[in-house]
Design a protein around this motif. Sequence first.
Motif, PDB file in Angstrom:
ATOM      1  N   PHE A 197     -64.797 -43.039  88.532  1.00 26.91           N
ATOM      2  CA  PHE A 197     -63.768 -43.915  87.981  1.00 26.91           C
ATOM      3  C   PHE A 197     -62.713 -43.194  87.134  1.00 26.91           C
ATOM      4  O   PHE A 197     -61.592 -43.704  87.005  1.00 26.91           O
ATOM      5  CB  PHE A 197     -64.404 -45.042  87.167  1.00 26.91           C
ATOM      6  N   PRO A 198     -63.004 -42.027  86.542  1.00 27.94           N
ATOM      7  CA  PRO A 198     -61.924 -41.312  85.842  1.00 27.94           C
ATOM      8  C   PRO A 198     -60.691 -41.101  86.709  1.00 27.94           C
ATOM      9  O   PRO A 198     -59.558 -41.167  86.207  1.00 27.94           O
ATOM     10  CB  PRO A 198     -62.579 -39.984  85.460  1.00 27.94           C
ATOM     11  N   TYR A 199     -60.887 -40.861  88.007  1.00 27.40           N
ATOM     12  CA  TYR A 199     -59.739 -40.646  88.890  1.00 27.40           C
ATOM     13  C   TYR A 199     -58.945 -41.935  89.095  1.00 27.40           C
ATOM     14  O   TYR A 199     -57.727 -41.892  89.292  1.00 27.40           O
ATOM     15  CB  TYR A 199     -60.199 -40.076  90.235  1.00 27.40           C
ATOM     16  N   TYR A 200     -59.606 -43.071  89.043  1.00 29.57           N
ATOM     17  CA  TYR A 200     -58.903 -44.356  89.136  1.00 29.57           C
ATOM     18  C   TYR A 200     -57.986 -44.532  87.923  1.00 29.57           C
ATOM     19  O   TYR A 200     -56.810 -44.901  88.057  1.00 29.57           O
ATOM     20  CB  TYR A 200     -59.935 -45.485  89.198  1.00 29.57           C
ATOM     21  N   LEU A 201     -58.536 -44.241  86.738  1.00 24.21           N
ATOM     22  CA  LEU A 201     -57.746 -44.329  85.516  1.00 24.21           C
ATOM     23  C   LEU A 201     -56.559 -43.373  85.541  1.00 24.21           C
ATOM     24  O   LEU A 201     -55.447 -43.735  85.164  1.00 24.21           O
ATOM     25  CB  LEU A 201     -58.632 -44.018  84.303  1.00 24.21           C
ATOM     26  N   VAL A 202     -56.809 -42.152  85.983  1.00 24.63           N
ATOM     27  CA  VAL A 202     -55.729 -41.166  86.046  1.00 24.63           C
ATOM     28  C   VAL A 202     -54.660 -41.614  87.035  1.00 24.63           C
ATOM     29  O   VAL A 202     -53.460 -41.459  86.788  1.00 24.63           O
ATOM     30  CB  VAL A 202     -56.286 -39.776  86.420  1.00 24.63           C
ATOM     31  N   GLY A 203     -55.066 -42.197  88.153  1.00 23.59           N
ATOM     32  CA  GLY A 203     -54.095 -42.720  89.108  1.00 23.59           C
ATOM     33  C   GLY A 203     -53.233 -43.805  88.494  1.00 23.59           C
ATOM     34  O   GLY A 203     -52.007 -43.842  88.690  1.00 23.59           O
ATOM     35  N   MET A 204     -53.847 -44.704  87.727  1.00 22.47           N
ATOM     36  CA  MET A 204     -53.084 -45.740  87.030  1.00 22.47           C
ATOM     37  C   MET A 204     -52.082 -45.113  86.065  1.00 22.47           C
ATOM     38  O   MET A 204     -50.923 -45.543  85.980  1.00 22.47           O
ATOM     39  CB  MET A 204     -54.035 -46.664  86.264  1.00 22.47           C
ATOM     40  N   LEU A 205     -52.527 -44.092  85.333  1.00 21.66           N
ATOM     41  CA  LEU A 205     -51.653 -43.428  84.372  1.00 21.66           C
ATOM     42  C   LEU A 205     -50.471 -42.757  85.059  1.00 21.66           C
ATOM     43  O   LEU A 205     -49.331 -42.829  84.573  1.00 21.66           O
ATOM     44  CB  LEU A 205     -52.451 -42.399  83.574  1.00 21.66           C
ATOM     45  N   PHE A 206     -50.728 -42.092  86.179  1.00 20.66           N
ATOM     46  CA  PHE A 206     -49.643 -41.427  86.907  1.00 20.66           C
ATOM     47  C   PHE A 206     -48.597 -42.442  87.347  1.00 20.66           C
ATOM     48  O   PHE A 206     -47.394 -42.179  87.278  1.00 20.66           O
ATOM     49  CB  PHE A 206     -50.206 -40.691  88.127  1.00 20.66           C
ATOM     50  N   ALA A 207     -49.049 -43.603  87.816  1.00 17.71           N
ATOM     51  CA  ALA A 207     -48.101 -44.613  88.295  1.00 17.71           C
ATOM     52  C   ALA A 207     -47.375 -45.290  87.136  1.00 17.71           C
ATOM     53  O   ALA A 207     -46.160 -45.506  87.193  1.00 17.71           O
ATOM     54  CB  ALA A 207     -48.840 -45.657  89.134  1.00 17.71           C
ATOM     55  N   ARG A 208     -48.109 -45.601  86.096  1.00 17.06           N
ATOM     56  CA  ARG A 208     -47.516 -46.363  84.998  1.00 17.06           C
ATOM     57  C   ARG A 208     -46.529 -45.542  84.178  1.00 17.06           C
ATOM     58  O   ARG A 208     -45.487 -46.055  83.742  1.00 17.06           O
ATOM     59  CB  ARG A 208     -48.628 -46.897  84.088  1.00 17.06           C
ATOM     60  N   HIS A 209     -46.841 -44.266  83.997  1.00 14.50           N
ATOM     61  CA  HIS A 209     -46.006 -43.416  83.150  1.00 14.50           C
ATOM     62  C   HIS A 209     -45.152 -42.436  83.955  1.00 14.50           C
ATOM     63  O   HIS A 209     -44.579 -41.511  83.380  1.00 14.50           O
ATOM     64  CB  HIS A 209     -46.885 -42.678  82.139  1.00 14.50           C
TER      65      HIS A 209
END
Length: 349
Positions: A197-209
């Motif tokens: 799940f860390p990669y899911y969070l990082v993916g969200m961060l890449f898209a959001r920011h």
Amino acid sequence: MSGGGPRKRESAIDLFKGLLVLGMVYGHTLQFFSDQRIYPNGQTVIDFINLITFSGFVFSFGYVSQLAYYRKTFREAAPRMLSAAAKTLGAFYVSGLAYRLFIDGRVLSWANVKPVLLLNDMPGWSEFLWSFTYLMVLGLALFVPLKALTARRWTGFAAAALLLLTTYLPYGSVHVMKLGPLIGTRDFASFPVLQYFPYYLVGMLFARHRIVRDWRVLAGAALATGAFLWKWLADGALPERFPPSVWWILGAALPLYGYYLLARLMERTPAPFAAFDAMGRNVLWCLVMSNLLLFSLKGNQQDNLLLSTLDGLWMAAVLLAVASFGIWIITKKERQQSKRSGREHASTT
């Protein structure tokens, strides 16, 4: 960025997924139709693909989910996320049953179908699809806290780092089939969503920011993959994959960041990479269709077909071409309607 209306689809993430699809099908092809004792280079290819693929798909799920779901309210996003989960579960059923029929040679009977439908059976080369379902459900269950965590970069990356501790759960005490793809087990091969799940969070961060080139991300990814390489060299063997150790989870970071930057470059001149874009837009179709083709061909050929590492790449390309042709047929009517509406719009302006 939060809220707002619809936005233009990002082809970079589709290209990123397309690269992963090709790699996954190539790896499966080598596993079924090559012999690493004869073609030892093939094992290196398989190991690399195994390292990055599931983590990469989890990253892309997080990225796409941020754009498609987390910019909306829970009430707006929930039906679409549940629909996506249902599709991945259906894909697991199709792939899993095909494995039991074509590879294991079982007869099509309720006794063989029922365990798969009730998630009491884990057919080979289909485990990741079950995990995709859990990933979407978990992303929905944590909808509100995930939006809050990713509002700021540091909280999101801190949460991702803390989740690495889940790789130290007592896997040996988990013996429930349905829990394996969620939290991990030693009873069978699975891709536990919690640990990835860390990669899911990082993916969200890449898209959001809107993260693209960032030296801090590069440094972090290099440190993560460096730790993986250190553990590999120290032990003389790859870190544990089933269930995943912290070293295995960390290992994909730098290659995937490289894939992401490569996809951004490919996005600038999209025409030569249209096939990757199409595969990225239709990941489930490509993965399920390639599995069906591989399973049926393996069941028919058994050990009569032996491919070199290069031949395996060509075969993977052919399998994906067949899957892509299916996409073209299915979407033909939609494309015609789109062209027709475009002409009608032009005639009235």
